[in-house]
Design an enzyme around this catalytic site. Structure first.
Site, PDB file in Angstrom:
ATOM      1  N   ARG A   1       8.543  -2.100   1.815  1.00 52.61           N
ATOM      2  CA  ARG A   1       8.274  -1.010   0.877  1.00 52.61           C
ATOM      3  C   ARG A   1       8.507   0.348   1.515  1.00 52.61           C
ATOM      4  NH1 ARG A   1       2.893  -2.159  -1.957  1.00 52.61           N
ATOM      5  NH2 ARG A   1       2.163  -0.184  -1.169  1.00 52.61           N
TER       6      ARG A   1
ATOM      7  N   ARG B   1      14.947   7.149   5.723  1.00 56.62           N
ATOM      8  CA  ARG B   1      15.814   8.148   5.090  1.00 56.62           C
ATOM      9  C   ARG B   1      16.564   9.009   6.087  1.00 56.62           C
ATOM     10  NH1 ARG B   1      11.341  10.189   1.733  1.00 56.62           N
ATOM     11  NH2 ARG B   1      11.125   8.671   0.056  1.00 56.62           N
TER      12      ARG B   1
ATOM     13  N   ARG C   1      -8.239  -8.791   2.666  1.00 59.68           N
ATOM     14  CA  ARG C   1      -8.685  -7.775   3.614  1.00 59.68           C
ATOM     15  C   ARG C   1      -9.602  -6.835   2.860  1.00 59.68           C
ATOM     16  NH1 ARG C   1      -8.659  -8.478   8.639  1.00 59.68           N
ATOM     17  NH2 ARG C   1      -8.167  -6.313   9.188  1.00 59.68           N
TER      18      ARG C   1
ATOM     19  N   ARG D   1      -6.876   5.281   8.911  1.00 57.59           N
ATOM     20  CA  ARG D   1      -6.462   6.615   8.465  1.00 57.59           C
ATOM     21  C   ARG D   1      -7.651   7.461   8.054  1.00 57.59           C
ATOM     22  NH1 ARG D   1      -3.279   4.952   2.807  1.00 57.59           N
ATOM     23  NH2 ARG D   1      -5.113   4.127   1.763  1.00 57.59           N
TER      24      ARG D   1
ATOM     25  N   GLU E   1     -11.114   5.169   7.147  1.00 59.42           N
ATOM     26  CA  GLU E   1     -10.952   3.809   6.627  1.00 59.42           C
ATOM     27  C   GLU E   1     -10.880   2.795   7.771  1.00 59.42           C
ATOM     28  OE1 GLU E   1      -7.678   3.504   3.893  1.00 59.42           O
ATOM     29  OE2 GLU E   1      -8.480   5.090   2.603  1.00 59.42           O
TER      30      GLU E   1
ATOM     31  N   TYR F   1      -0.168  -8.002  -4.661  1.00 62.08           N
ATOM     32  CA  TYR F   1      -0.255  -6.653  -4.110  1.00 62.08           C
ATOM     33  C   TYR F   1       0.260  -5.662  -5.170  1.00 62.08           C
ATOM     34  CZ  TYR F   1      -0.036  -3.606   0.054  1.00 62.08           C
ATOM     35  OH  TYR F   1      -0.235  -2.633   1.000  1.00 62.08           O
TER      36      TYR F   1
ATOM     37  N   ASP G   1       0.532  -2.324  -7.348  1.00 62.15           N
ATOM     38  CA  ASP G   1       0.190  -0.912  -7.445  1.00 62.15           C
ATOM     39  C   ASP G   1      -0.223  -0.620  -8.888  1.00 62.15           C
ATOM     40  OD1 ASP G   1       0.337   0.221  -4.939  1.00 62.15           O
ATOM     41  OD2 ASP G   1       2.510   0.471  -5.007  1.00 62.15           O
TER      42      ASP G   1
HETATM   43  P1  FAD Z   1      -9.665  -3.676  -9.692  1.00 62.90           P
HETATM   44  O1  FAD Z   1      -9.541  -2.203  -9.637  1.00 62.90           O
HETATM   45  O2  FAD Z   1     -10.112  -4.388  -8.465  1.00 62.90           O
HETATM   46  O3  FAD Z   1     -10.636  -4.053 -10.883  1.00 62.90           O
HETATM   47  C1  FAD Z   1     -11.237  -5.302 -11.035  1.00 62.90           C
HETATM   48  C2  FAD Z   1     -12.639  -5.073 -11.557  1.00 62.90           C
HETATM   49  O4  FAD Z   1     -13.238  -6.331 -11.886  1.00 62.90           O
HETATM   50  C3  FAD Z   1     -13.563  -4.414 -10.544  1.00 62.90           C
HETATM   51  O5  FAD Z   1     -14.126  -3.237 -11.094  1.00 62.90           O
HETATM   52  C4  FAD Z   1     -14.621  -5.468 -10.259  1.00 62.90           C
HETATM   53  O6  FAD Z   1     -15.894  -4.918 -10.033  1.00 62.90           O
HETATM   54  C5  FAD Z   1     -14.594  -6.283 -11.547  1.00 62.90           C
HETATM   55  N1  FAD Z   1     -15.082  -7.654 -11.364  1.00 62.90           N
HETATM   56  C6  FAD Z   1     -14.674  -8.556 -10.447  1.00 62.90           C
HETATM   57  N2  FAD Z   1     -15.382  -9.695 -10.574  1.00 62.90           N
HETATM   58  C7  FAD Z   1     -16.238  -9.504 -11.600  1.00 62.90           C
HETATM   59  C8  FAD Z   1     -17.228 -10.311 -12.199  1.00 62.90           C
HETATM   60  N3  FAD Z   1     -17.507 -11.550 -11.751  1.00 62.90           N
HETATM   61  N4  FAD Z   1     -17.951  -9.809 -13.242  1.00 62.90           N
HETATM   62  C9  FAD Z   1     -17.714  -8.549 -13.684  1.00 62.90           C
HETATM   63  N5  FAD Z   1     -16.783  -7.737 -13.136  1.00 62.90           N
HETATM   64  C10 FAD Z   1     -16.063  -8.208 -12.120  1.00 62.90           C
HETATM   65  N6  FAD Z   1      -2.078   1.687  -6.178  1.00 62.90           N
HETATM   66  C11 FAD Z   1      -1.205   2.718  -6.376  1.00 62.90           C
HETATM   67  O7  FAD Z   1      -0.439   2.702  -7.348  1.00 62.90           O
HETATM   68  N7  FAD Z   1      -1.195   3.787  -5.519  1.00 62.90           N
HETATM   69  C12 FAD Z   1      -2.030   3.881  -4.451  1.00 62.90           C
HETATM   70  O8  FAD Z   1      -1.998   4.869  -3.718  1.00 62.90           O
HETATM   71  C13 FAD Z   1      -2.942   2.807  -4.218  1.00 62.90           C
HETATM   72  N8  FAD Z   1      -3.788   2.829  -3.167  1.00 62.90           N
HETATM   73  C14 FAD Z   1      -4.661   1.806  -2.963  1.00 62.90           C
HETATM   74  C15 FAD Z   1      -5.545   1.870  -1.890  1.00 62.90           C
HETATM   75  C16 FAD Z   1      -6.463   0.844  -1.671  1.00 62.90           C
HETATM   76  C17 FAD Z   1      -7.418   0.916  -0.502  1.00 62.90           C
HETATM   77  C18 FAD Z   1      -6.476  -0.278  -2.553  1.00 62.90           C
HETATM   78  C19 FAD Z   1      -7.437  -1.402  -2.336  1.00 62.90           C
HETATM   79  C20 FAD Z   1      -5.604  -0.343  -3.622  1.00 62.90           C
HETATM   80  C21 FAD Z   1      -4.687   0.688  -3.844  1.00 62.90           C
HETATM   81  N9  FAD Z   1      -3.815   0.665  -4.936  1.00 62.90           N
HETATM   82  C22 FAD Z   1      -2.929   1.701  -5.130  1.00 62.90           C
HETATM   83  C23 FAD Z   1      -3.796  -0.464  -5.893  1.00 62.90           C
HETATM   84  C24 FAD Z   1      -4.714  -0.242  -7.095  1.00 62.90           C
HETATM   85  O9  FAD Z   1      -6.045  -0.104  -6.655  1.00 62.90           O
HETATM   86  C25 FAD Z   1      -4.580  -1.442  -8.027  1.00 62.90           C
HETATM   87  O10 FAD Z   1      -3.274  -1.560  -8.510  1.00 62.90           O
HETATM   88  C26 FAD Z   1      -5.529  -1.394  -9.220  1.00 62.90           C
HETATM   89  O11 FAD Z   1      -6.803  -0.969  -8.897  1.00 62.90           O
HETATM   90  C27 FAD Z   1      -5.601  -2.777  -9.805  1.00 62.90           C
HETATM   91  O12 FAD Z   1      -6.470  -2.795 -10.890  1.00 62.90           O
HETATM   92  P2  FAD Z   1      -7.218  -4.127 -11.275  1.00 62.90           P
HETATM   93  O13 FAD Z   1      -7.891  -3.854 -12.576  1.00 62.90           O
HETATM   94  O14 FAD Z   1      -6.282  -5.263 -11.184  1.00 62.90           O
HETATM   95  O15 FAD Z   1      -8.276  -4.376 -10.099  1.00 62.90           O
HETATM   96  N1  UDP Z   2       2.654   0.998   7.792  1.00 61.57           N
HETATM   97  C1  UDP Z   2       2.759   1.264   9.142  1.00 61.57           C
HETATM   98  N2  UDP Z   2       2.438   2.504   9.606  1.00 61.57           N
HETATM   99  C2  UDP Z   2       2.022   3.494   8.796  1.00 61.57           C
HETATM  100  C3  UDP Z   2       1.924   3.221   7.405  1.00 61.57           C
HETATM  101  C4  UDP Z   2       2.240   1.960   6.943  1.00 61.57           C
HETATM  102  O1  UDP Z   2       3.128   0.384   9.915  1.00 61.57           O
HETATM  103  O2  UDP Z   2       1.737   4.599   9.285  1.00 61.57           O
HETATM  104  C5  UDP Z   2       2.982  -0.365   7.332  1.00 61.57           C
HETATM  105  C6  UDP Z   2       1.768  -1.284   7.317  1.00 61.57           C
HETATM  106  O3  UDP Z   2       2.203  -2.568   7.700  1.00 61.57           O
HETATM  107  C7  UDP Z   2       1.362  -1.290   5.876  1.00 61.57           C
HETATM  108  C8  UDP Z   2       2.712  -1.201   5.174  1.00 61.57           C
HETATM  109  O4  UDP Z   2       3.479  -0.353   6.011  1.00 61.57           O
HETATM  110  O5  UDP Z   2       0.667  -2.465   5.524  1.00 61.57           O
HETATM  111  C9  UDP Z   2       2.654  -0.637   3.766  1.00 61.57           C
HETATM  112  O6  UDP Z   2       2.013   0.611   3.817  1.00 61.57           O
HETATM  113  P1  UDP Z   2       1.605   1.402   2.522  1.00 61.57           P
HETATM  114  O7  UDP Z   2       1.006   2.689   2.967  1.00 61.57           O
HETATM  115  O8  UDP Z   2       2.765   1.433   1.600  1.00 61.57           O
HETATM  116  O9  UDP Z   2       0.550   0.446   1.848  1.00 61.57           O
HETATM  117  P2  UDP Z   2      -0.955   0.594   1.392  1.00 61.57           P
HETATM  118  O10 UDP Z   2      -1.745   0.260   2.592  1.00 61.57           O
HETATM  119  O11 UDP Z   2      -1.200   2.006   0.924  1.00 61.57           O
HETATM  120  O12 UDP Z   2      -1.071  -0.409   0.290  1.00 61.57           O
END
Ligand code: FAD
Ligand code: UDP
Length: 375
Positions: A179, A183, A256, A287, A312, A360, A362
């Site tokens: 991903r 560039r 994780r 980070r 984090e 995974y 987004d």
């Molecule tokens: P979730 O947001 O996990 O929602 C699931 C919900 O179900 C939760 O609120 C949970 O409490 C509930 N639930 C689970 N089990 C039960 C149960 N038994 N009873 C009742 N409720 C329950 N995406 C991006 O596009 N850009 C980003 O920069 C980005 N950064 C991220 C950074 C992190 C650290 C993480 C973890 C994810 C990131 N994502 C990002 C991904 C993004 O969070 C997800 O795409 C999105 O939240 C998925 O939505 P979801 O509804 O599938 O899951």
């Molecule tokens: N990554 C890395 N160094 C960095 C940032 C990202 O090696 O400084 C790698 C790492 O393996 C990570 C992957 O690139 O799991 C994807 O990173 P991204 O930030 O896109 O994913 P996110 O953790 O936000 O889902």
């Protein structure tokens, strides 16, 4: 109590978008969540007037115009562009890997010079793989060495990735690193997508709009109240962990998790950027996020002497923590497929989202998926 067309388990982005689209065609939804708030991992808490991304930094990006138009029809987006900086042993490097990074790494000025330098390093990696009789990169380490060579791999990838995933790069799937763009221009925009931004006023507004036509019940775990909840609706949309739904009958999927250490500091600007990655193994966190930079730009940053940062720390998921990242290695993917076969045979249950599909995803992927389902 009212009768519903859908009981939606999880008020995250998948559940909320599903509820919105179902409302549009006249369906009634009850959305429950075990947490005390809606939004899933997008949830923001306002601290000192700053929207703090409580479950990790979220930046919306997509190239899909339909998805972008959809979210913009609900809330306004700002001009935030993600340009993280990597700190390795006190030296700073721009991300993603671009002409700025190559200058900082090797002093190369022109694309030709950078190309030559990377070319030499890629050649070494390719020759090593040939010696071992390997045709395609088998893991993240091989993929990264082929993509950017050893210098960048060792300073900017290996330590960060091992901290984030708790596994050696040679034991991780290659796709994780694919991903990241490489560039030959001076461009620190982390994403290649056409559209990008953060909702003005934070993500809660987006979720509130999506849920505005549905009934919501918080602090309600599906598995604690299953018998009372199921008779309330014709169908279930389940967005929690798929293995939990089937009582872990084939064993547990691995995730994780991330621990967030949030701190409020009496200063206007801690690190000058929303995201700084710490790529050395010597620093325990992956980070530091400084939340005000997601929504305040230029002079606005220094208007108030307060800022909120989050460190984090990544670790293996246990039942006491939140599952964040599916570990999509072969063992876990095979296990998921067994659960998926059970899910596919359900008539009145839809499984969707990051946890139920063990993908995974987004945010834009989640919305795209729901829009497709309703088409
Ligand atoms: P979730 O947001 O996990 O929602 C699931 C919900 O179900 C939760 O609120 C949970 O409490 C509930 N639930 C689970 N089990 C039960 C149960 N038994 N009873 C009742 N409720 C329950 N995406 C991006 O596009 N850009 C980003 O920069 C980005 N950064 C991220 C950074 C992190 C650290 C993480 C973890 C994810 C990131 N994502 C990002 C991904 C993004 O969070 C997800 O795409 C999105 O939240 C998925 O939505 P979801 O509804 O599938 O899951
Ligand atoms: N990554 C890395 N160094 C960095 C940032 C990202 O090696 O400084 C790698 C790492 O393996 C990570 C992957 O690139 O799991 C994807 O990173 P991204 O930030 O896109 O994913 P996110 O953790 O936000 O889902």
């Amino acid at each position: 109590m009212a009768h519903y067309d859908y009981l939606i388990v999880g008020a995250g982005l998948f559940g909320a978008t599903y509820a919105f689209k179902a409302n549009e065609i006249g369906r009634k939804c009850l959305v429950i969540d075990r947490r005390g708030h809606v939004g899933g991992n997008l949830y923001c808490e306002s601290i000192e007037g700053i929207n703090v991304h409580k479950y990790g930094a979220h930046i919306f990006h997509t190239s899909n115009k339909e998805v972008w138009d959809f979210v913009n029809s609900l809330v306004e987006f700002n001009r935030y562009t993600n340009s993280p900086v990597a700190n390795y042993d006190g030296r700073l490097y721009n991300l993603p890997f671009n002409m700025n990074t190559f200058y900082q790494m090797w002093g190369t000025i022109t694309p030709l010079e950078a190309q030559q330098k990377i070319g030499e390093q890629r050649k070494e990696a390719a020759e090593e793989m040939r010696r071992q009789g390997v045709a395609e990169p088998r893991n993240l380490e091989e993929q990264a060495l082929l993509l950017v060579g050893r210098d960048i791999y060792e300073r900017l990838i290996a330590g960060y990735t091992e901290k984030q995933w708790g596994r050696k790069c040679s034991e991780l799937p290659a796709f994780i690193i694919k991903r990241l763009p490489v560039r030959m221009v001076y461009d620190n925009n982390y994403f290649n997508d056409r559209y990008q931004g953060i909702p003005v006023g934070g993500y809660n507004r987006l979720i509130e709009r999506l849920l505005s036509g549905s009934d919501v019940m918080l602090g309600c775990d599906f598995f604690d109240h299953r018998d009372k909840l199921l008779p309330l609706a014709d169908k279930v949309v389940y967005t929690g962990p798929i293995d939990r739904y089937y009582d872990y009958r084939y064993g547990k999927l691995e995730y994780r998790t991330v621990r967030f250490e949030h701190e409020t500091l009496a200063m206007c600007n801690f690190q000058g950027n929303a995201v700084v990655n710490y790529t050395s193994r010597a620093v325990p966190y992956t980070r530091i996020i400084e939340h005000k930079h997601f929504e305040m730009f230029g002079d606005e940053v220094s208007k108030r002497e307060v800022t909120v940062i989050s460190k984090e720390y990544s670790s293996e998921w246990t039942e006491e923590s939140e599952p964040y990242y599916p570990v999509n290695d072969t063992r876990n993917n095979d296990l998921y497929m067994k659960y998926k076969r059970l899910a596919d045979s359900e008539k009145d249950v839809v499984f969707g989202g990051r946890l139920a599909e063990y993908r995974y995803y987004d945010m834009h992927n989640v919305i795209e998926k729901v829009l497709d389902m309703f088409r």
